[in-house]
Design an enzyme around this catalytic site. Structure first.
Site, short mmCIF file in Angstrom:
data_model
loop_
_atom_site.label_atom_id
_atom_site.label_comp_id
_atom_site.label_asym_id
_atom_site.label_seq_id
_atom_site.Cartn_x
_atom_site.Cartn_y
_atom_site.Cartn_z
N HIS A 1 -7.33 2.51 10.61
CA HIS A 1 -7.09 3.03 9.26
C HIS A 1 -7.13 1.95 8.17
O HIS A 1 -7.10 2.26 6.99
CB HIS A 1 -5.73 3.74 9.18
CG HIS A 1 -4.57 2.78 9.10
ND1 HIS A 1 -4.01 2.21 10.21
CD2 HIS A 1 -3.87 2.28 8.04
CE1 HIS A 1 -3.01 1.42 9.85
NE2 HIS A 1 -2.91 1.43 8.54
C1 UD1 Z 1 -1.09 2.99 3.58
C2 UD1 Z 1 -0.62 1.55 3.34
C3 UD1 Z 1 -0.89 0.71 4.58
C4 UD1 Z 1 -0.29 1.35 5.81
C5 UD1 Z 1 -0.73 2.80 5.93
C6 UD1 Z 1 0.01 3.47 7.04
C7 UD1 Z 1 -0.80 0.72 1.04
C8 UD1 Z 1 -1.58 -0.10 0.10
N1 UD1 Z 1 -1.35 0.95 2.23
O1 UD1 Z 1 -2.49 2.94 3.78
O2 UD1 Z 1 -0.31 -0.56 4.41
O3 UD1 Z 1 -0.69 0.63 6.94
O4 UD1 Z 1 -0.44 3.50 4.72
O5 UD1 Z 1 -0.62 4.62 7.48
O6 UD1 Z 1 0.28 1.16 0.71
N2 UD1 Z 1 -4.50 10.59 2.75
C9 UD1 Z 1 -4.46 11.92 3.07
N3 UD1 Z 1 -3.27 12.47 3.36
C10 UD1 Z 1 -2.10 11.77 3.37
C11 UD1 Z 1 -2.15 10.41 3.04
C12 UD1 Z 1 -3.35 9.82 2.74
O7 UD1 Z 1 -5.48 12.59 3.09
O8 UD1 Z 1 -1.04 12.34 3.67
C13 UD1 Z 1 -5.81 9.97 2.47
C14 UD1 Z 1 -6.20 10.02 1.01
O9 UD1 Z 1 -7.57 10.22 0.94
C15 UD1 Z 1 -5.85 8.65 0.53
C16 UD1 Z 1 -6.14 7.79 1.76
O10 UD1 Z 1 -5.77 8.60 2.86
O11 UD1 Z 1 -6.62 8.24 -0.57
C17 UD1 Z 1 -5.37 6.49 1.80
O12 UD1 Z 1 -3.97 6.71 1.65
P1 UD1 Z 1 -3.03 5.56 1.06
O13 UD1 Z 1 -1.62 5.96 1.20
O14 UD1 Z 1 -3.49 5.16 -0.29
O15 UD1 Z 1 -3.35 4.33 1.98
P2 UD1 Z 1 -3.38 4.24 3.56
O16 UD1 Z 1 -4.74 3.86 3.97
O17 UD1 Z 1 -2.75 5.43 4.15
N1 UDP Z 2 1.61 6.75 14.55
C1 UDP Z 2 1.90 8.09 14.77
N2 UDP Z 2 0.84 8.95 14.93
C2 UDP Z 2 -0.45 8.55 14.90
C3 UDP Z 2 -0.72 7.16 14.68
C4 UDP Z 2 0.35 6.29 14.50
O1 UDP Z 2 3.06 8.49 14.82
O2 UDP Z 2 -1.34 9.38 15.05
C5 UDP Z 2 2.75 5.82 14.38
C6 UDP Z 2 2.70 4.61 15.26
O3 UDP Z 2 3.28 4.86 16.50
C7 UDP Z 2 3.49 3.59 14.47
C8 UDP Z 2 3.21 3.98 13.04
O4 UDP Z 2 2.70 5.30 13.07
O5 UDP Z 2 4.87 3.71 14.71
C9 UDP Z 2 2.18 3.05 12.51
O6 UDP Z 2 1.66 3.55 11.35
P1 UDP Z 2 0.22 3.18 10.83
O7 UDP Z 2 -0.66 2.79 11.95
O8 UDP Z 2 -0.19 4.32 10.00
O9 UDP Z 2 0.51 1.97 9.84
P2 UDP Z 2 0.84 0.42 9.98
O10 UDP Z 2 1.85 0.22 11.04
O11 UDP Z 2 -0.44 -0.29 10.25
O12 UDP Z 2 1.33 0.07 8.62
#
Ligand code: UD1
Ligand code: UDP
Length: 396
Positions: free
Chosen positions: A234
């Site tokens: 991601h």
């Molecule tokens: C965010 C965090 C990242 C973390 C990740 C965990 C920042 C800058 N990034 O990244 O550090 O590792 O969360 O998962 O804060 N979207 C959906 N539904 C949702 C959420 C997101 O469709 O419920 C899609 C949207 O298109 C959105 C994209 O995912 O634009 C990115 O979401 P965003 O929260 O901006 O960043 P993440 O990549 O999720």
């Molecule tokens: N996770 C989850 N379901 C998924 C993928 C990840 O519950 O389908 C959990 C995972 O076990 C971990 C947390 O989400 O505890 C990590 O989140 P993510 O990978 O989104 O973000 P990061 O840790 O890189 O910020």
């Protein structure tokens, strides 16, 4: 004592489960927690599912900020959090990790003099092109109490000028930590640093057996007794660059010729897969009988997958660590990691988005499956440790 806890992204919601559980079980008479969900993640399977499954209290506030550019998203959150802090007048704001929700909480709180507790402090990738690196540096330098999960985190803070009491015990498994300077009440200008173990380790220990009992994902995906690789992707540096995303998926296709690959897809990746990969590659991925593409799964389901997988491939911070907790080798799809210890012990390999490095790492772990996973992440009671320190700081 009143704490305002900010959550927003999936990993923060999961981390909050551990702290809220500890408050409920041991500190209910002393601590009131007000939970604020920024709404950064909002799909049911990125948010609500964790509240239901992990028994996290319903947020007292939801800012519903949703997705937007960094500036817009962070600004909306900052505005909402500031108003809540002014209304609630907490003793501390609690911030997790390094997302935009963390940054917004830090900026809002520091400017109006609400002391910050930063959980997962001190981690560094030394790569400022990552939005998370900016967020965590700002948050650490605005914090009053910094709880770092690893020795590397402690060393990073030392290097950045944080004062550490070298005489203090530093082994989290003894239930103690390395403290910051002196006995004066900590402030933003005289912060206190504790090395305390990892709150996600608390959760993994707590939920591992519950996951075995309560989920049937292994049976549902017909994985029982079969070797499989768990993959998650991601990170923006991978999803947003077509070349890197293609290299990763080409490697997964290669791997799927030898072993089934289970890939719960983050919504960011599902969206960008369709625009950033050539159609032919998409067809291969969607039609491969050995690549099981599924929507994001619940926490109990992912830890069941982590426990049963042969190997984990990921660019996630949390999933890297959990693969270590469950004694699985991990191929990290990044050029560097904040969790350097798991690479140093030989249990994880940095392969970046490089097909041949990914295949080499796979061969390496197939031939030499790691057998020792030294205790790096504490004793599973980081939450209680932190709450004790927060309480004692208030009475200093
Ligand atoms: C965010 C965090 C990242 C973390 C990740 C965990 C920042 C800058 N990034 O990244 O550090 O590792 O969360 O998962 O804060 N979207 C959906 N539904 C949702 C959420 C997101 O469709 O419920 C899609 C949207 O298109 C959105 C994209 O995912 O634009 C990115 O979401 P965003 O929260 O901006 O960043 P993440 O990549 O999720
Ligand atoms: N996770 C989850 N379901 C998924 C993928 C990840 O519950 O389908 C959990 C995972 O076990 C971990 C947390 O989400 O505890 C990590 O989140 P993510 O990978 O989104 O973000 P990061 O840790 O890189 O910020």
């Amino acid at each position: 004592m009143k704490l305002v806890t900010i959550i927003g992204a999936r990993p923060q919601i999961i981390k909050a489960a551990a702290l809220s559980r500890a408050i409920r079980n041991h500190y209910a008479d002393r601590i009131q927690e007000v939970i604020v969900h920024t709404g950064q993640h909002y799909d049911d399977n990125m948010s609500q599912i964790f509240f239901d499954e992990l028994q996290i209290p319903r947020p007292d506030y939801n800012l519903h900020v949703g997705s937007a550019s960094h500036g817009v998203q962070t600004a909306r959150m900052t505005e909402g959090i500031e108003a809540i802090l002014i209304k609630e007048q907490p003793d501390f704001i609690v911030l997790y990790g390094d997302t935009n929700s963390t940054l917004a909480g830090a900026v809002a709180a520091a400017k109006i003099h609400v002391p910050i507790v930063h959980i997962e402090a001190g981690l560094r990738s030394f790569n400022k092109s990552m939005p998370e690196e900016i967020n965590r540096i700002v948050c650490d330098h605005c914090s009053t109490l910094l709880f770092t999960p690893t020795k590397a985190g402690l060393e990073n803070l030392k290097r950045e000028g944080f004062s550490i009491d070298e005489g203090g015990p530093s082994t989290p498994s003894t239930g103690s930590g390395t403290e910051g300077s002196g006995t004066a009440k900590p402030t933003i200008d005289n912060p206190k640093v504790y090395h305390c173990g990892d709150i996600m380790y608390d959760n993994s220990l707590h939920f591992a057996n519950i996951a075995e009992e309560k989920t049937d994902i292994i049976q549902r995906l017909e994985l029982k007794g079969k070797p499989f690789i768990l993959a998650t992707i991601h990170r923006d540096s991978n999803t947003d660059q077509p070349q890197r995303l293609s290299a990763i998926f080409n490697a997964l296709i290669q791997l799927s010729k030898e072993c089934q690959v289970v890939l719960p897809l983050h919504p960011r990746t599902s969206k960008l897969l369709k625009t950033n990969l050539e159609e032919k590659l998409q067809e291969q991925i969607f039609n491969s009988p050995n690549i099981i593409l599924i929507p994001p799964v619940s926490f109990l389901e992912i830890i069941a997958l982590e426990r049963h997988a042969q190997l984990v491939i990921t660019d996630s911070g949390g999933v890297q660590k959990e693969s270590y907790f469950f004694k699985k080798p991990c191929i990290i799809l990044r050029p560097e990691t904040e969790w350097v210890e798991i690479v140093h012990t030989g249990n994880a390999i940095l392969a970046d988005a490089d097909g041949s490095r990914i295949m080499d790492a796979w061969q390496h772990f197939k031939n030499n499956p790691p057998t020792t996973f030294p205790n790096i992440f504490g004793d599973g009671h980081a939450a209680e440790f932190m709450l004790d320190k927060i309480i004692s700081c208030k009475v200093l």
